[in-house]
Design a protein around this motif. Sequence first.
Motif, PDB file in Angstrom:
ATOM      1  N   ILE A   1      98.623  33.605  -5.350  1.00 23.55           N
ATOM      2  CA  ILE A   1      97.870  34.344  -4.145  1.00 23.55           C
ATOM      3  C   ILE A   1      97.978  36.061  -4.478  1.00 23.55           C
ATOM      4  CG2 ILE A   1      98.516  32.725  -2.488  1.00 23.55           C
ATOM      5  CD1 ILE A   1     101.232  34.514  -1.826  1.00 23.55           C
ATOM      6  N   PHE A   2      97.729  36.168  -5.825  1.00 18.75           N
ATOM      7  CA  PHE A   2      97.494  37.583  -6.141  1.00 18.75           C
ATOM      8  C   PHE A   2      95.976  37.912  -6.240  1.00 18.75           C
ATOM      9  CE2 PHE A   2     101.702  36.141  -7.600  1.00 18.75           C
ATOM     10  CZ  PHE A   2     102.552  37.164  -7.079  1.00 18.75           C
ATOM     11  N   PRO A   3      95.713  39.395  -6.174  1.00 24.17           N
ATOM     12  CA  PRO A   3      94.179  39.432  -6.603  1.00 24.17           C
ATOM     13  C   PRO A   3      94.114  39.099  -7.843  1.00 24.17           C
ATOM     14  CG  PRO A   3      95.515  41.428  -5.563  1.00 24.17           C
ATOM     15  CD  PRO A   3      96.458  40.423  -5.828  1.00 24.17           C
ATOM     16  N   PRO A   4      92.700  38.592  -8.116  1.00 22.72           N
ATOM     17  CA  PRO A   4      92.308  38.175  -9.333  1.00 22.72           C
ATOM     18  C   PRO A   4      92.276  39.402 -10.380  1.00 22.72           C
ATOM     19  CG  PRO A   4      90.655  37.457  -7.811  1.00 22.72           C
ATOM     20  CD  PRO A   4      91.845  38.230  -7.146  1.00 22.72           C
ATOM     21  N   LYS A   5      92.715  39.135 -11.571  1.00 22.18           N
ATOM     22  CA  LYS A   5      92.689  40.129 -12.573  1.00 22.18           C
ATOM     23  C   LYS A   5      91.304  41.042 -12.784  1.00 22.18           C
ATOM     24  CE  LYS A   5      94.216  37.590 -15.884  1.00 22.18           C
ATOM     25  NZ  LYS A   5      94.997  36.997 -16.964  1.00 22.18           N
ATOM     26  N   ASP A   6      90.111  39.929 -12.527  1.00 24.76           N
ATOM     27  CA  ASP A   6      88.833  40.637 -12.869  1.00 24.76           C
ATOM     28  C   ASP A   6      88.101  40.194 -11.667  1.00 24.76           C
ATOM     29  OD1 ASP A   6      86.254  40.988 -13.785  1.00 24.76           O
ATOM     30  OD2 ASP A   6      86.523  40.996 -15.704  1.00 24.76           O
ATOM     31  N   PHE A   7      87.642  40.952 -10.778  1.00 28.11           N
ATOM     32  CA  PHE A   7      87.069  40.596  -9.544  1.00 28.11           C
ATOM     33  C   PHE A   7      85.380  39.863 -10.035  1.00 28.11           C
ATOM     34  CE2 PHE A   7      89.172  43.177  -6.157  1.00 28.11           C
ATOM     35  CZ  PHE A   7      90.397  42.606  -6.540  1.00 28.11           C
ATOM     36  N   ASP A   8      84.762  40.469 -11.038  1.00 32.56           N
ATOM     37  CA  ASP A   8      83.598  40.011 -11.615  1.00 32.56           C
ATOM     38  C   ASP A   8      83.588  38.718 -12.071  1.00 32.56           C
ATOM     39  OD1 ASP A   8      81.896  42.475 -10.774  1.00 32.56           O
ATOM     40  OD2 ASP A   8      82.670  43.444 -12.518  1.00 32.56           O
TER      41      ASP A   8
ATOM     42  N   ASN B   1      91.247  33.143   2.179  1.00 32.25           N
ATOM     43  CA  ASN B   1      92.044  32.844   3.505  1.00 32.25           C
ATOM     44  C   ASN B   1      92.779  33.765   4.036  1.00 32.25           C
ATOM     45  OD1 ASN B   1      92.409  30.488   5.743  1.00 32.25           O
ATOM     46  ND2 ASN B   1      94.302  30.708   4.773  1.00 32.25           N
ATOM     47  N   GLU B   2      92.887  33.984   5.258  1.00 29.82           N
ATOM     48  CA  GLU B   2      93.907  35.071   5.668  1.00 29.82           C
ATOM     49  C   GLU B   2      94.502  36.069   4.843  1.00 29.82           C
ATOM     50  OE1 GLU B   2      96.972  32.472   7.710  1.00 29.82           O
ATOM     51  OE2 GLU B   2      95.569  31.574   8.888  1.00 29.82           O
ATOM     52  N   PRO B   3      93.564  36.957   4.421  1.00 28.00           N
ATOM     53  CA  PRO B   3      94.198  38.036   3.727  1.00 28.00           C
ATOM     54  C   PRO B   3      95.193  38.999   4.094  1.00 28.00           C
ATOM     55  CG  PRO B   3      91.689  38.407   4.114  1.00 28.00           C
ATOM     56  CD  PRO B   3      91.836  37.023   4.442  1.00 28.00           C
ATOM     57  N   GLU B   4      95.098  39.122   5.393  1.00 31.13           N
ATOM     58  CA  GLU B   4      95.945  39.904   6.188  1.00 31.13           C
ATOM     59  C   GLU B   4      97.264  39.152   6.432  1.00 31.13           C
ATOM     60  OE1 GLU B   4      93.758  38.292   9.826  1.00 31.13           O
ATOM     61  OE2 GLU B   4      94.013  37.497   7.506  1.00 31.13           O
ATOM     62  N   ASN B   5      97.483  37.859   5.635  1.00 34.15           N
ATOM     63  CA  ASN B   5      98.893  37.270   5.982  1.00 34.15           C
ATOM     64  C   ASN B   5      99.474  37.146   4.488  1.00 34.15           C
ATOM     65  OD1 ASN B   5     100.713  35.421   6.641  1.00 34.15           O
ATOM     66  ND2 ASN B   5      99.285  33.709   6.814  1.00 34.15           N
ATOM     67  N   PRO B   6     100.650  37.852   4.330  1.00 33.55           N
ATOM     68  CA  PRO B   6     101.526  37.943   2.982  1.00 33.55           C
ATOM     69  C   PRO B   6     101.435  36.548   2.275  1.00 33.55           C
ATOM     70  CG  PRO B   6     102.598  39.244   4.540  1.00 33.55           C
ATOM     71  CD  PRO B   6     101.546  38.486   5.382  1.00 33.55           C
ATOM     72  N   PRO B   7     101.865  35.617   2.922  1.00 31.67           N
ATOM     73  CA  PRO B   7     101.878  34.127   2.164  1.00 31.67           C
ATOM     74  C   PRO B   7     100.423  33.732   1.516  1.00 31.67           C
ATOM     75  CG  PRO B   7     103.069  33.922   4.158  1.00 31.67           C
ATOM     76  CD  PRO B   7     102.322  35.170   4.379  1.00 31.67           C
ATOM     77  N   MET B   8      99.625  34.480   2.049  1.00 29.73           N
ATOM     78  CA  MET B   8      98.062  34.248   1.360  1.00 29.73           C
ATOM     79  C   MET B   8      97.660  35.131   0.581  1.00 29.73           C
ATOM     80  SD  MET B   8      96.634  31.478   1.954  1.00 29.73           S
ATOM     81  CE  MET B   8      95.512  31.903   0.912  1.00 29.73           C
ATOM     82  N   TRP B   9      97.945  36.346   0.423  1.00 31.80           N
ATOM     83  CA  TRP B   9      97.451  37.295  -0.236  1.00 31.80           C
ATOM     84  C   TRP B   9      98.554  38.586  -0.574  1.00 31.80           C
ATOM     85  CZ3 TRP B   9      93.051  38.565  -3.112  1.00 31.80           C
ATOM     86  CH2 TRP B   9      92.920  39.625  -3.412  1.00 31.80           C
ATOM     87  N   GLN B  10      98.786  38.866  -1.580  1.00 30.22           N
ATOM     88  CA  GLN B  10      99.826  39.597  -2.284  1.00 30.22           C
ATOM     89  C   GLN B  10      99.308  41.001  -2.604  1.00 30.22           C
ATOM     90  OE1 GLN B  10     103.655  39.179  -2.470  1.00 30.22           O
ATOM     91  NE2 GLN B  10     102.658  38.177  -0.635  1.00 30.22           N
ATOM     92  N   GLY B  11      97.747  41.133  -2.453  1.00 28.45           N
ATOM     93  CA  GLY B  11      97.328  42.419  -2.833  1.00 28.45           C
ATOM     94  C   GLY B  11      97.244  43.114  -1.386  1.00 28.45           C
ATOM     95  N   THR B  12      96.560  44.481  -1.402  1.00 29.66           N
ATOM     96  CA  THR B  12      96.330  45.261  -0.310  1.00 29.66           C
ATOM     97  C   THR B  12      95.257  45.107   0.095  1.00 29.66           C
ATOM     98  OG1 THR B  12      94.931  46.844  -1.999  1.00 29.66           O
ATOM     99  CG2 THR B  12      97.235  47.185  -1.832  1.00 29.66           C
ATOM    100  N   LYS B  13      94.870  45.483   1.477  1.00 30.09           N
ATOM    101  CA  LYS B  13      93.821  45.404   2.290  1.00 30.09           C
ATOM    102  C   LYS B  13      92.510  45.793   1.486  1.00 30.09           C
ATOM    103  CE  LYS B  13      93.338  48.213   5.743  1.00 30.09           C
ATOM    104  NZ  LYS B  13      93.472  48.902   7.133  1.00 30.09           N
ATOM    105  N   GLU B  14      92.655  46.974   0.952  1.00 28.61           N
ATOM    106  CA  GLU B  14      91.523  47.518   0.035  1.00 28.61           C
ATOM    107  C   GLU B  14      90.958  46.675  -1.094  1.00 28.61           C
ATOM    108  OE1 GLU B  14      93.195  50.288   2.428  1.00 28.61           O
ATOM    109  OE2 GLU B  14      94.400  49.145   0.951  1.00 28.61           O
ATOM    110  N   GLU B  15      92.323  45.926  -1.638  1.00 25.07           N
ATOM    111  CA  GLU B  15      91.743  44.963  -2.851  1.00 25.07           C
ATOM    112  C   GLU B  15      90.976  43.953  -2.355  1.00 25.07           C
ATOM    113  OE1 GLU B  15      95.237  45.474  -6.130  1.00 25.07           O
ATOM    114  OE2 GLU B  15      95.891  44.727  -4.143  1.00 25.07           O
ATOM    115  N   TYR B  16      91.325  43.324  -1.249  1.00 22.68           N
ATOM    116  CA  TYR B  16      90.556  42.085  -0.589  1.00 22.68           C
ATOM    117  C   TYR B  16      89.315  42.554  -0.227  1.00 22.68           C
ATOM    118  CZ  TYR B  16      88.637  38.816   2.062  1.00 22.68           C
ATOM    119  OH  TYR B  16      87.587  37.909   2.562  1.00 22.68           O
ATOM    120  N   PHE B  17      88.950  43.763   0.333  1.00 19.49           N
ATOM    121  CA  PHE B  17      87.611  44.087   0.748  1.00 19.49           C
ATOM    122  C   PHE B  17      86.852  44.297  -0.666  1.00 19.49           C
ATOM    123  CE2 PHE B  17      89.092  46.776   4.575  1.00 19.49           C
ATOM    124  CZ  PHE B  17      89.621  45.695   5.176  1.00 19.49           C
ATOM    125  N   ARG B  18      87.342  44.994  -1.562  1.00 16.19           N
ATOM    126  CA  ARG B  18      86.679  44.917  -2.902  1.00 16.19           C
ATOM    127  C   ARG B  18      86.386  43.614  -3.615  1.00 16.19           C
ATOM    128  NH1 ARG B  18      88.012  46.044  -8.527  1.00 16.19           N
ATOM    129  NH2 ARG B  18      90.164  46.325  -7.847  1.00 16.19           N
TER     130      ARG B  18
END
Length: 446
Positions: free
Chosen positions: A114-121, A153-170
């Motif tokens: 549930i971490f941001p991908p290492k490479d978004f592209d 899915n639910e990036p504002e929910n810690p069990p779904m996304w361990q990155g920042t809000k800005e990282e999900y937006f990107r």
Amino acid sequence: MVKVDFGKTAGCMKPVHGVNNGPKTRMFVFDMSAHFKDAGIPYSRLHDTEYPYGSGHFVDIPCIFPDFNADPENPASYDFALTDEYIKAIVAVGAKPFYRLGVSIEHAPKKYHIFPPKDFDRWAKICAGIIRHYNEGWAGGFRFGIEYWEIWNEPENPPMWQGTKEEYFRLYVTAANYLKRQFPGIKVGGYAGCGFYANTRENQSDFSKGFITYFTDFLKHITAPKTKAPLDFFSWHIYTDNIGEMAAHAVYVQKTLEEYGFGKVENILNEWNYMDAAWAARDNGTMRSASFVAGMFCAMQKSPVGLGTYYDAQPAMGKKFCGIFDVNGPRKPFYAFKAFNELYRLGREVASASDLDGVHVCAASGGAQGAILLSNYEGESRDVEVEISGMAASGGVKLDYYHLDDACDLALKRSEVYRGDVLVPVVALPKNTVALLKLAGNLNRL
């Protein structure tokens, strides 16, 4: 009184009786295919599929593309096998897949995916490979024409996304722009928000209030000139035992989308279930939750929501999340799905209203056939007068009464023939029961 006017159209019936997952689950051991067909399930959203972690082989990006450093253009980098079988089972029952691109929720102390991908592209290119496989036949794939592709899915929910809000937006901006360039005909959206409880409940935490600012910050971000991104649909969630709360959330989402220039963006509720404020579902699977489900269908049909998917249709998720099935087959709320489908298949909603506390109504017409769905969720037991108007003057109307209660699973209780322009049948509707009225004859002039 409840009133139904077959002379006034209220739009098209909406596919709000979709589900998450199914029909074949737990490594294809539990097969609810016949029941999916029986209820005309229109959509199956793929999230938390074969929970947890997609059982290593289903739907999630790390399951389909296990080596993130591999070449996204090489078919050998992907493992589609079991996801292929899962989606084929959905298509076989006449439902449409709604594909969540991302990962399943992780409640365990150690997090894996549930971490941001290492490479978004690169992540966006992997998603493109999945779309190409299921829609364009690439890598021995299919031409399923899957329309909805949801980014996370639910990036504002810690069990779904361990990155920042800005990282999900990107991530969203990167993936949405790339996928729409590659596949202009698909619908891309998200972000499957947790809900907006702070608008409807007292004493909400700062965390819950943050769901609202996350939404508006997201819309600001994807409308800013330097970070502009397409949004074909906005998806969100609610778990409640209050039908009015869902309706309030739906209106809030619609008004907010309109404020940011997204008035034509689809408003999609793709996780919902019967759940009280203490996050308990003690009555799930009973007639109380069945009447809730039927009432939700009526309310969603009349709300800005355009598509809905109940969470969840996997029996192995237990009754807290799967109130419609156990391992042996349907539970009481399933028959609310079946009843609503009788309206959905007719195609056209007609005007209906109830001024009775707890009683929800929806009605539909299709030529010489009509149907009225009534649900008494937590209202007092009563005999309900249903004023039915807007019919042609000549001929008669046959009216069949079906009931869903502790003793009956949409059993036909009686049939009557009525004549005249206005009918006022009386329907017995005890607390937490559902009635389906099916009509045949000279119903309307639409």
